[in-house]
Design an enzyme around this catalytic site. Structure first.
Site, PDB file in Angstrom:
ATOM      1  CD  GLU A   1      11.424   6.645  -3.196  1.00 29.98           C
ATOM      2  OE1 GLU A   1      10.556   5.922  -2.701  1.00 29.98           O
ATOM      3  OE2 GLU A   1      12.039   6.347  -4.226  1.00 29.98           O
TER       4      GLU A   1
ATOM      5  CG  HIS B   1       9.929   5.537  -8.927  1.00 26.93           C
ATOM      6  ND1 HIS B   1      11.145   5.618  -9.548  1.00 26.93           N
ATOM      7  CD2 HIS B   1      10.176   5.150  -7.677  1.00 26.93           C
ATOM      8  CE1 HIS B   1      12.091   5.281  -8.701  1.00 26.93           C
ATOM      9  NE2 HIS B   1      11.527   4.992  -7.547  1.00 26.93           N
TER      10      HIS B   1
ATOM     11  CD1 TRP C   1      14.139   6.393 -13.472  1.00 29.04           C
ATOM     12  CD2 TRP C   1      12.458   6.645 -14.932  1.00 29.04           C
ATOM     13  NE1 TRP C   1      13.939   5.195 -14.077  1.00 29.04           N
ATOM     14  CE2 TRP C   1      12.910   5.312 -14.964  1.00 29.04           C
ATOM     15  CE3 TRP C   1      11.406   7.017 -15.742  1.00 29.04           C
ATOM     16  CZ2 TRP C   1      12.333   4.348 -15.803  1.00 29.04           C
ATOM     17  CZ3 TRP C   1      10.849   6.079 -16.572  1.00 29.04           C
ATOM     18  CH2 TRP C   1      11.308   4.760 -16.613  1.00 29.04           C
TER      19      TRP C   1
ATOM     20  CD  GLU D   1       9.941   0.609   0.390  1.00 32.73           C
ATOM     21  OE1 GLU D   1      10.568   1.622   0.758  1.00 32.73           O
ATOM     22  OE2 GLU D   1       9.734   0.337  -0.800  1.00 32.73           O
TER      23      GLU D   1
ATOM     24  NE  ARG E   1       7.358   5.529   1.745  1.00 27.52           N
ATOM     25  CZ  ARG E   1       8.135   4.524   1.331  1.00 27.52           C
ATOM     26  NH1 ARG E   1       8.289   4.304   0.050  1.00 27.52           N
ATOM     27  NH2 ARG E   1       8.760   3.742   2.186  1.00 27.52           N
TER      28      ARG E   1
ATOM     29  CD  GLU F   1       6.575   5.230  -2.577  1.00 27.67           C
ATOM     30  OE1 GLU F   1       6.005   4.158  -2.320  1.00 27.67           O
ATOM     31  OE2 GLU F   1       7.810   5.372  -2.538  1.00 27.67           O
TER      32      GLU F   1
ATOM     33  CG  ASP G   1       6.899   4.154  -5.721  1.00 24.61           C
ATOM     34  OD1 ASP G   1       6.746   5.297  -6.182  1.00 24.61           O
ATOM     35  OD2 ASP G   1       7.916   3.795  -5.078  1.00 24.61           O
TER      36      ASP G   1
ATOM     37  CG  ASN H   1      20.695   2.781  -5.386  1.00 30.40           C
ATOM     38  OD1 ASN H   1      21.693   2.162  -5.737  1.00 30.40           O
ATOM     39  ND2 ASN H   1      19.466   2.330  -5.569  1.00 30.40           N
TER      40      ASN H   1
ATOM     41  CG  ASP I   1      18.420   2.030  -2.258  1.00 31.87           C
ATOM     42  OD1 ASP I   1      17.498   1.413  -2.815  1.00 31.87           O
ATOM     43  OD2 ASP I   1      18.297   3.202  -1.867  1.00 31.87           O
TER      44      ASP I   1
ATOM     45  CE1 TYR J   1      11.029   2.132  -8.720  1.00 29.57           C
ATOM     46  CE2 TYR J   1       8.731   1.863  -8.110  1.00 29.57           C
ATOM     47  CZ  TYR J   1      10.059   1.975  -7.760  1.00 29.57           C
ATOM     48  OH  TYR J   1      10.410   1.889  -6.458  1.00 29.57           O
TER      49      TYR J   1
ATOM     50  NE  ARG K   1       6.853  -0.931  -4.752  1.00 25.93           N
ATOM     51  CZ  ARG K   1       8.060  -0.500  -5.123  1.00 25.93           C
ATOM     52  NH1 ARG K   1       8.517   0.666  -4.695  1.00 25.93           N
ATOM     53  NH2 ARG K   1       8.816  -1.237  -5.901  1.00 25.93           N
TER      54      ARG K   1
ATOM     55  CG  HIS L   1       8.728  -3.917  -2.830  1.00 30.59           C
ATOM     56  ND1 HIS L   1       9.780  -3.266  -3.403  1.00 30.59           N
ATOM     57  CD2 HIS L   1       8.277  -3.100  -1.846  1.00 30.59           C
ATOM     58  CE1 HIS L   1       9.965  -2.104  -2.797  1.00 30.59           C
ATOM     59  NE2 HIS L   1       9.067  -1.986  -1.849  1.00 30.59           N
TER      60      HIS L   1
ATOM     61  CG  HIS M   1      12.860   4.794   1.024  1.00 29.25           C
ATOM     62  ND1 HIS M   1      13.982   5.236   0.359  1.00 29.25           N
ATOM     63  CD2 HIS M   1      12.136   4.108   0.120  1.00 29.25           C
ATOM     64  CE1 HIS M   1      13.926   4.812  -0.905  1.00 29.25           C
ATOM     65  NE2 HIS M   1      12.824   4.140  -1.067  1.00 29.25           N
TER      66      HIS M   1
HETATM   67  O1  EZ4 Z   1      13.575   3.549  -6.322  1.00 23.52           O
HETATM   68  O2  EZ4 Z   1      15.371   2.974  -3.317  1.00 23.52           O
HETATM   69  O3  EZ4 Z   1       9.745   3.077  -2.604  1.00 23.52           O
HETATM   70  N1  EZ4 Z   1      10.787   2.691  -2.992  1.00 23.52           N
HETATM   71  C1  EZ4 Z   1      11.439   3.097  -4.085  1.00 23.52           C
HETATM   72  C2  EZ4 Z   1      12.831   2.548  -4.265  1.00 23.52           C
HETATM   73  C3  EZ4 Z   1      13.766   3.546  -4.934  1.00 23.52           C
HETATM   74  C4  EZ4 Z   1      15.196   3.191  -4.673  1.00 23.52           C
HETATM   75  C5  EZ4 Z   1      16.125   4.314  -5.144  1.00 23.52           C
HETATM   76  O4  EZ4 Z   1      17.389   4.099  -4.654  1.00 23.52           O
HETATM   77  O5  EZ4 Z   1      10.908   3.866  -4.852  1.00 23.52           O
HETATM   78  O6  EZ4 Z   1      12.800   1.356  -4.986  1.00 23.52           O
HETATM   79 CO    CO Z   2       9.272   4.835  -3.797  1.00 22.49          CO
END
Ligand code: EZ4
Ligand code: CO
Length: 403
Positions: free
Chosen positions: A263, A213, A403, A340, A284, A237, A211, A37, A317, A159, A147, A122, A313
């Protein structure tokens, strides 16, 4: 069965995807996903300029040998671009081997270990009411695991939360990275309120995942974990930046909330300390970013020793090719946890025809030979590459943040 051609298709039906197309001298077509991505063109060049020319004429059945040839032979090991390129070759070769055998890929990977593949969806909202409606919509689709992400009060955005009118959440969404504000204090205070609302509304049975992130320091993450224990999250996560494996040990010492990470990882070496310390519960990594089925299975076999489970994951993407590979592996693995499922937009299926299916919270990879996915190259040409980048986070004083 020899590799006769190796082509890279870059297409953007809804979002960018990079697909490797391997053809054999006996006319089979195998597909691999190489989408990274926001850095798509780098992997495409790696494949076109450096990998495709050395694949021609090789034995398409020699999957492990080809994996090692590309991994060790490049000298420059690991890294997201290299491992996504190797993954694409690996998955395309598994696809070819299974097609040559006339079997769906999961049969070649050891056969079915379960009846169906449990997935989580999600849900998100700019406030708790919107989030509650979003969870309800997933329950109607049959999901039993969700999620949950909500905008932080006073900050907005957030996020995993779509802007109004976005038509769904898509993490890469700017010709340049969108810059988003973040405040760890407000965020950490808001998450227990979200879990409180959702547990009160939906009861104890629904599995709730969240998540973070990578946004917290280890001690902030530890405190968040402790504050959520009464709500029994399915997992937290990526609570802290994933390259610091010792951070997860600290978090683990303070909370019994299950932890998931990986991930952004691309190799078994990224997990060594996490497994040794028993710091995590779920792996992940995607098939696409962790060296393909060969690379990810190596990670998951090691995970199994410590009762750590898979949670492959599956964001948008990861292309339908990458998702199909994940589903075949999910069905065959013993230490499967959950998959997921962030649903691709309809446009994506104008390019990819898929044999997998989803109903009532569970996937099936389907019974077509190989991965069960085909790519319409003519249709792909209708959707040229469009630059799109993941956002950059900034603290309220302007500092670039994790991030
Ligand atoms: O931010 O796949 O758990 N899933 C995630 C995703 C990631 C994207 C990054 O390319 O955190 O949404
Ligand atoms: Co994630």
């Amino acid at each position: 069965m020899k590799i006769a051609s190796a082509d890279v298709v870059i297409s953007s039906p809804g979002r960018n995807f990079v697909t490797l197309v391997l053809k054999t001298d006996d006319g089979l077509v195998g597909l691999g996903d190489a989408t990274v991505n926001g850095r798509e063109l780098a992997v495409a060049s790696y494949l076109r300029d450096h990998v495709a020319p050395i694949l021609i004429g090789r034995d398409a059945h020699a999957i492990e040998d080809t994996w090692q040839y590309l991994y060790r032979g490049a000298y420059w090991r690991r890294g997201p671009i290299t491992m996504a390129a190797i993954a694409a070759v690996d998955v395309a070769l598994w696809d070819l081997k299974a097609q040559a055998a006339g079997l769906p890929l999961y049969q070649i990977l050891g056969g079915r270990s379960r009846n169906a593949i449990r997935a989580y969806g999600h849900a998100y909202g700019t406030d708790l009411d919107e989030l509650t409606d979003s969870v309800r919509a997933l329950l109607e689709q049959g999901f039993g695991a969700v999620r949950v992400q909500v905008s932080t009060p006073g900050i907005g955005g957030g996020y995993g939360v779509a802007e109004a009118g976005d038509g769904g959440y898509e993490p890469a969404r700017g010709q340049r990275p969108v810059e988003e504000p973040f405040d760890p204090g407000r965020y950490v205070r808001s998450v227990p309120a979200m879990f409180d609302k959702l547990r009160n509304t939906f009861g104890p049975e629904l599995d709730l995942l969240h998540d973070v992130h990578h946004r917290l320091t280890p001690i902030q993450a530890a405190r968040l974990g402790k504050s959520l224990e009464g709500y029994a999250p399915y997992w937290l996560e990526d609570v802290s930046p994933a390259e610091n494996q010792a951070a997860l040990r600290l978090v683990r010492q303070h909370t019994t909330v299950p932890l998931a990470t990986g991930e952004t990882f691309n190799s078994v070496f990224d997990y060594l300390q996490l497994f040794a310390d028993q710091s995590i519960d779920y792996v992940r990594s995607s098939v696409t970013h962790a060296g393909g089925i060969t690379g990810l299975r190596r990670i998951l076999d090691m995970a199994a020793v410590g009762q750590v489970k898979s949670a492959i994951h599956g964001p948008t993407d990861v292309s339908p090719v990458g998702l199909a590979a994940a589903l075949h592996l999910d069905l065959a693995l013993h230490n499967f946890g959950i998959q997921e499922f962030m649903q691709h937009v309809d446009l994506t299926f104008e390019v990819f025809d898929v044999g997998y299916s989803f109903a009532n919270g569970y996937f099936q990879p389907g019974e077509r030979p190989g991965l069960g996915v085909s790519l319409d190259a003519r249709a792909a040409e209708r959707f040229p590459y469009r630059a799109a980048y993941l956002p950059v986070g900034r603290l309220l004083d302007g500092t670039v943040h994790d991030w």
